[in-house]
Design an enzyme around this catalytic site. Sequence first.
Site, PDB file in Angstrom:
ATOM      1  CE1 TYR A 138      -3.211   2.892   0.406  1.00  0.00           C
ATOM      2  CE2 TYR A 138      -3.595   2.222   2.679  1.00  0.00           C
ATOM      3  CZ  TYR A 138      -3.887   3.045   1.614  1.00  0.00           C
ATOM      4  OH  TYR A 138      -4.848   4.025   1.745  1.00  0.00           O
ATOM      5  CE  LYS A 166      -6.295   1.938  -1.784  1.00  0.00           C
ATOM      6  NZ  LYS A 166      -7.128   2.078  -0.570  1.00  0.00           N
TER       7      LYS A 166
END
Length: 308
Positions: A138, A166
Amino acid sequence: MTAAKTFSGIISATPTPVLADGRIDGAAVEKLVEFLVAAPTAAIAPNGGTGESTALSRHQRAEMLDRTLAAVNGRLPVIAGVLSPGIGDAMDDARSAAGAGAGALLVVTPYYARATQDGIVDYYKRLSDAVDLPIMLYEIPYRTGISLTPETVARLGQETRVNSMKACSTDLRYQMLTIEAAGDRIDILTGQEDVFPLHMAMGAKGGFFASSCVCPFVWHRLYELSVAGRNAEAIALHRQIMPYVNLFYKEHNPAGLKAALDIIGMPHGGCLPPLRTASDALVAELRASLPAFLEFEADAKEQIQKAK
């Protein structure tokens, strides 16, 4: 070191419904999960930024994950957020999530301490050695103050359990370089609604969005158009829906999202300090705008179901 589970499509980042006395609202969790399971949702991700993970206690994070897993009941993958800034709490949360039955971990880049690129790789190696789960990297530099080079992302795909990402950046050059460097090892999903069709055209495998909690069919329709190479149609639809999507982020996330869920009959309560619940002005704007937005959702649902 690799992990088998990969992700594509639209993943929903879910908010945490907390009652006035601090308890998780289990009924609200179940209702949103049923809504998302009935839609073309690829996975559900509690305890991320939208879930106000850093404002929750460790007990609340564990409870939110447990309630999500119970509601999903194996019908979709559940990706547990690990947003602690340092290895101690991150390791505890990762082990707890693995023990609870999460399918993967969403691990934010370590922040506050200004680590080197090598130090960040070491961090993910430690987590990879401790927990036998796929890890989704992330990267959200506008919140963490930490940016990874494309070369570091590629190293993480080679040397750790990181097998997806992500990617929260509107820097399209960076996204292109990252996909070129790591796209053969890591499935990259965009975390930015505003660049979705462009990032998909570069080679992203899907999106990881909070707004899909309200409009999962619209985002899946955009995903289908992009995968089919119908980029002009995807961009046209994206241009139409973004004025509505932007309202969810007009104030700090998840204030707008929680307000929108309340309006459509899935109340999630207010935000936790230091965030404030959506203002009356934003709520009024959402009430005025959501009916038109939901027409796009209904149309997307109809087109998807006709194509089956």
